[in-house]
Write an enzyme that holds these catalytic residues in place. Structure first.
Site, short mmCIF file in Angstrom:
data_model
loop_
_atom_site.label_atom_id
_atom_site.label_comp_id
_atom_site.label_asym_id
_atom_site.label_seq_id
_atom_site.Cartn_x
_atom_site.Cartn_y
_atom_site.Cartn_z
N GLY A 96 3.32 -7.63 5.40
CA GLY A 96 4.68 -6.77 6.00
C GLY A 96 4.63 -5.99 6.66
O GLY A 96 3.92 -5.44 7.54
N ILE A 97 5.94 -5.10 6.12
CA ILE A 97 6.33 -3.87 7.74
C ILE A 97 5.22 -2.85 6.67
O ILE A 97 5.29 -2.17 6.02
CB ILE A 97 7.50 -3.62 7.79
CG1 ILE A 97 7.76 -4.92 7.55
CG2 ILE A 97 7.80 -2.30 8.69
CD1 ILE A 97 9.70 -3.95 8.37
N HIS A 98 4.11 -2.54 7.23
CA HIS A 98 2.94 -1.68 6.84
C HIS A 98 3.23 -0.64 7.60
O HIS A 98 3.81 -0.64 8.50
CB HIS A 98 1.64 -2.49 6.22
CG HIS A 98 1.29 -3.38 7.69
ND1 HIS A 98 0.13 -2.60 8.41
CD2 HIS A 98 1.37 -4.22 7.88
CE1 HIS A 98 -0.16 -3.64 9.35
NE2 HIS A 98 1.08 -5.12 9.30
N ALA A 99 2.27 0.10 6.98
CA ALA A 99 1.98 1.63 8.13
C ALA A 99 2.63 1.87 9.59
O ALA A 99 3.39 2.01 9.85
CB ALA A 99 1.20 2.11 7.55
N TYR A 114 -0.86 -2.43 -0.57
CA TYR A 114 -0.98 -1.75 0.30
C TYR A 114 -0.02 -1.23 0.41
O TYR A 114 -0.50 0.35 0.22
CB TYR A 114 -0.74 -2.62 1.41
CG TYR A 114 -0.72 -1.70 2.80
CD1 TYR A 114 -2.08 -1.90 3.39
CD2 TYR A 114 0.38 -0.65 3.45
CE1 TYR A 114 -1.56 -1.57 4.56
CE2 TYR A 114 -0.10 -0.68 4.48
CZ TYR A 114 -0.83 -1.06 4.95
OH TYR A 114 -0.84 -0.31 6.54
#
Lengths: 85, 555
Positions: free
Chosen positions: A13-16, B121
């Site tokens: 996904g849109i992670h950091a 996450y």
């Protein structure tokens, strides 16, 4: 105003990291840019806001730009998403 | 004490254990009168924090690369996030509180937002927010960020570690990370992987270790932490660790180096594999090719005869992975100690000397043809050779060649591409040794299977422990046979290799070179050890460490 839809294909996904890079891309343009998932729409130039959407793989987002250089902004954002997410 | 955890990186570490003490920020709420000055104080601290993070970014970039460093860039962006800044500044202004308190409260709020998210996450990111707030608070309080100092290397035990905590550590002193929390996505895990050190997560670490120095072992392969291991365990792990270090040293020193003697003689050093998955290890250990690809796994792993397609896929994968390097496929060697139910083989009194290998293949031609078709089809995708086990006569080779001709004719007819395949045989029976001059006329190469050859020559069953004192791997009879095979092979235009266990016996490497072997094939983990040996040998010098003709004298 211009907008487009995009479905995230990155499995995390849109992670950091991409969120940071996306915010940087958006910050290069003077116009207002937003990113929306479902009902929730946030300022694409704010990293906490973008991360707070928690966009996962397979989810659709809408990117909107309004104002000066909106066309270029949309092109840049769409290129970024296709390339990295 | 033995504690289980989840391994995020393999390896073994032995050393003293240290529990990481988090630097606690005790923050008191204070009323401030000059809110503008307090806001300026906060903004200055924020700028300083960003400057420190920029430094950490550079440090991490050098130490762990871009992926590991990127988080510090994100942290800088977080510190500039308008929502975050507005939250802190408005708190200072409206509640007339000190900057430390405002930063801590805002940090808590933002980190709770992440902690409440569904995504595992994202929940991890709560630690990032806390981390940046703590940095700002440290600066406001006039303290530097807490680094962990130590004279001796140690195994670090902690709840979890923030990225800034790990990057500030003197990492040359950290042998391993063990954390209570964390996930495979956590920074500690990522860092351990980039640093190539063993790490465990989810370990139920005791609160106190006591005052004295406590020794521990981290087994990153099995996910185990030993606290106060007994001497036996300690000794066992020390041996494992030494073996691992030797392997690492060999890799570092010898990977990419030529397999050549001091006097400039080159030799092909290949690896033996028993399946497609072993190719990775062969490549990692820098094998020059595959000297023995045992095809039995295809039959042993299967419930029924493996199809041509299944076999073709496996051979093609290996050929392609080796990218033009030689891959020598040995045809089916089933029977003896390797039994497969669906072959319906009769029970034998003496299976080692019974119905096995090429004998089955020449009897059951369709089975043999299926394998050969798969091998020839795969030949188009790399450099494939084929060799046949348990040969005792020239007649067998002629029969094999007939089958090969049929296979090639069929492929040609069907328009399926293939390349010429080098044909070789295993020399593993005394019969083959004695007629190796005749066999050499028929094939392109010999590869000596020393395990069976030794057992047949000495009439000693390797499985029988009672015979150990009679067994001599360096028996003169076997060594003379090796010499005979090399000489006959070369006379007949064959190259000659060795693919049995003896090939990895470095006490004999020099003997093999002097005998004139062209190739040695060993298990992947032995490749570099043998290369190291070969590179230390000078075949021009007269001092021979273990020549033929000597070992029988002192028995």
């Amino acid at each position: 105003m211009r907008e487009f839809q995009y479905v995230i294909t990155d499995k995390e996904g849109i992670h950091a990291r991409p969120a940071g890079a996306f915010v940087k891309t958006a910050a290069d343009f003077p116009c207002k840019i937003s990113i929306a998932k479902g009902e929730k729409e946030v300022d694409a130039k704010r990293i906490f806001a973008v991360m707070s959407l928690g966009v996962k793989c397979g989810e659709e987002i809408t990117v909107r730009a309004e104002g000066e250089q909106e066309e270029e902004a949309i092109a840049a954002c769409s290129e970024f998403l296709r390339k990295y997410l | 004490m033995v504690l289980k955890g989840k391994s995020v990186f393999g390896g073994i570490a032995i050393g003293t254990l240290r529990i990481y003490e988090k630097k606690d920020h005790i923050i008191k709420r204070r009323r401030v009168t000059d809110v503008l000055e307090e806001e300026t104080r906060f903004l200055a601290a924020k700028e300083e924090a960003k400057r420190q993070l920029a430094e950490l970014y550079e440090k991490a970039l050098k130490e762990v690369g871009e992926t590991g460093a990127a988080i510090f860039e994100i942290h800088q962006m977080m510190l500039d996030d308008p929502d975050y800044l507005e939250a802190v500044c408005s708190m200072i202004k409206t509640q007339e509180v000190n900057a430390e308190f405002a930063a801590a409260s805002t940090g808590d709020n933002f980190s709770q937002m992440f902690a409440a998210m569904e995504d595992a996450y994202m929940r991890e990111r709560a630690a990032d927010v806390k981390d940046i707030s703590n940095r700002v608070i440290s600066i406001l309080q006039g303290g530097g960020a807490g680094a962990m100092e130590a004279e001796e290397p140690f195994i670090l035990l902690a709840d979890d570690l923030a990225p800034s905590e790990t990057v500030q550590m003197d990492k040359s002193k950290v042998l391993s990370f063990v954390t209570r929390g964390g996930s495979t996505n956590s920074h500690t895990a990522i860092l351990a992987r980039t640093m190539n050190i063993p790490a465990l997560i989810g370990v139920d670490i005791p609160e106190e270790l006591g005052q004295e120095v406590v020794v521990g072992i981290v087994d990153g392969y099995q996910g185990i932490l030993y606290i106060h291991p007994d001497e036996e365990t300690l000794a066992r792990y020390q041996r494992l660790k030494e073996a691992e270090e030797q392997k690492r040293r060999l890799l570092k020193e010898l990977k990419g180096k030529e397999t050549v003697t001091l006097d400039g003689r080159k030799i092909n050093l290949y690896a033996n594999i028993g399946g497609v998955s072993d190719v990775a290890e062969a490549l990692a250990n820098d094998a020059g090719g595959i000297g023995l690809f045992r095809s039995e796994f295809l039959y042993l792993e299967s419930e029924d005869y493996p199809t041509e397609e299944t076999q073709f896929a496996a051979y093609k994968t290996v050929a392609e992975a080796m990218a033009g390097k030689k891959v020598i496929i040995r045809t089916l060697d089933i029977g003896a100690d390797k039994q497969v139910d669906y072959f319906h083989l009769e029970k034998e009194e003496n299976p080692a000397m019974g119905y096995r290998a090429i004998r089955i293949c020449l009897d059951r031609k369709e089975l043999f043809k299926t394998q050969l078709r798969a091998i020839y089809r795969a030949s188009y995708y790399g450099s494939i050779s084929v060799m046949f086990p348990m040969i005792i006569s020239v007649e067998e080779i002629r029969q094999i060649k007939e089958v090969i001709e049929e296979v090639k004719a069929e492929l040609l007819r069907d328009g399926i591409p293939y390349q010429e395949v080098e044909i070789g045989i295993m020399i593993e029976t005394p019969a083959a040794v004695m007629i190796s001059d005749l066999l050499a006329e028929e094939v392109d190469f010999f590869s000596i299977g020393t395990n069976d050859l030794t057992q047949y020559t000495l009439a000693i069953d390797r499985q029988n422990a009672n015979l150990d004192r009679f067994y001599d791997a360096h028996h003169e009879a076997v060594l003379r046979m090796l010499q005979m095979v090399v000489d006959n092979g070369h006379k007949g235009g064959c190259w000659v290799g060795i693919c049995g266990e003896l090939g990895a016996d470095t006490a004999l490497t020099e003997t093999f070179l002097r005998m004139g072997f062209d190739e040695i094939s060993v298990s992947p983990s032995m490749v570099l050890k043998v290369r190291e040996k070969i590179r230390s040998i000078n075949c021009n010098s007269s001092a021979i460490s273990s020549p033929v003709g000597e070992s029988c004298l002192h028995e």
